[in-house]
Design a protein around this motif. Structure first.
Motif: not given
Length: 388
Positions: A140-144, A182-193, A205-208
């Motif tokens: 969780k921590a390392m992926t963001g 699909g679950s991963i994509d939704r969690h990514i969408d939530d964290r990106m902002p 974060s580092v990829q962004m």
């Protein structure tokens, strides 16, 4: 299709314990076509070590491969400059310096919380009660994806693993894999902002920050989850089981005569959590008398290579005193596991020593109850223990 000799397997028996069949392959047909898997397997350590580096023949670029189709084309499914560019982009997350300065303290804190949670129970399953949450919290921590529970992290990881090994084409397995991505994509969408506002060292974060495309970012996060949850989960529980079933070796580690790192590295050689990596043949080529044709599917059998009798002194034994430096548990070529430093820190520097320090009376309960499974990904399914 390659002209390799045909070697038949029983898929259920191979899943339960692949090592007898792999031993026969190394002796009788070290490069063999297995019709039940629809692939040609390379089983000897030195052949794998050499051929993995020949990306012009054994390519990671597999447009029709299950991982690409189900998860997107991540950096593990690219070669050459494209692979190198993405690997460079993610390096700030997984570098030895970041692991030391950022992640290890978080690993210790989360592991201590897990140990506190199980301490009052008197007994637990080292897989689901300890290794799974420790691995999940680290990932969780390392992926963001700190907005995902450790249980969901494990679920989506397993779902993608099952999907990528679904060579039989089971529609239910495929549907579950789609649900997990699909679950991963939704969690990514939530964290990106949030990560645009407050960048950090996480993979997302580092990829962004590096300007990777949305597709690249998502595919690489899914890659990290697919391997980054099960490998440490299985190695933590499995290495603990190996030490408990070899008390003389555990005593050596506790006395400082051997290290936790030796125990982890030997376990990863003996029962490789990631036992196979697929390749696509890019051009016609001959290896050791076997001719491969373009678009052949090839499996590099790391788990087999790590038990090669010509390389290791006691290949079928867990023995932390033997030289495991030739192990290819993390791969051997340009796709050497990017998360290797984090994995070693989490398992050998944190999880194993903290577990045995907290529970000096740790014991298998009952001793024969541990169960293992898998061949592409292999690990303990259950390791019940008493804590004191």
């Amino acid at each position: 299709m390659s002209n390799a000799p045909v070697f038949e397997i029983d898929p259920k028996a191979f899943w339960a314990d692949p090592y007898p069949a792999l031993k026969r392959m190394r002796a009788e047909a070290p490069i063999a076509y297995v019709p039940q898997l629809g692939a040609t397997l390379i089983t000897r350590r030195d052949d794998i070590f050499t051929q993995e580096k020949r990306i012009d023949v054994f390519s990671s670029d597999q447009p029709e491969g299950l991982m690409t189709v189900l998860m997107g084309q991540n950096m593990m499914r690219k070669d050459g400059a494209d692979h190198a560019a993405e690997r460079k982009a993610v390096f700030p997350t997984v570098s030895p310096k970041t692991v030391r300065d950022v992640w290890t303290a978080q690993f210790r804190a989360r592991t201590a919380e897990v140990l506190d949670r199980i301490a009052s129970h008197g007994r637990c399953d080292l897989v689901k009660d300890f290794a799974l949450p420790v691995s999940g919290e680290a990932l969780k921590a390392m992926t963001g994806l700190t907005n995902m529970s450790y249980a969901e992290m494990d679920r989506v990881s397993q779902g993608m693993i099952d999907g990528c090994a679904n060579y039989a084409g089971d529609p239910e397995v495929e549907a579950n894999c789609h649900d997990c991505t699909g679950s991963i994509d939704r969690h990514i969408d939530d964290r990106m902002p949030q990560l645009r506002e407050t960048p950090d060292h996480s993979l997302l974060s580092v990829q962004m920050q590096a300007g990777l495309s949305d597709a690249q970012i998502r595919a690489n996060v899914k890659l990290a989850i697919s391997g980054g949850q099960n490998e440490p989960r299985d190695a933590i529980a499995g290495a603990a089981w190996a030490l408990l079933t070899h008390p003389e070796q555990l005593a050596m580690v506790l006395a400082g005569e051997a290290s936790w790192m030796q125990a982890f590295e030997e376990y990863a050689r003996w029962i490789s959590p990631i036992g196979m990596s697929p390749r696509r043949v890019a051009r016609r080529d001959t290896v050791n008398g076997v001719t491969f044709e373009p678009e052949d599917r090839v499996f590099l059998m790391f788990g087999s290579g790590n038990r090669d009798e010509s390389v290791f002194a006691r290949p079928d034994k867990f023995d932390i005193t033997q030289d495991a430096s030739a192990s290819i548990a993390f791969g051997a070529g340009p796709h050497f596991c990017a998360g290797a430093w984090a994995s070693r820190a989490l398992i050998a520097d944190v999880a194993l020593p903290m577990l045995f320090e907290r529970f000096a009376g740790l014991r298998l309960s009952p001793p024969e109850a541990a169960r293992f499974g898998g061949w592409a990904f292999r690990g303990p399914l259950s390791v019940p223990v008493g804590l004191g």
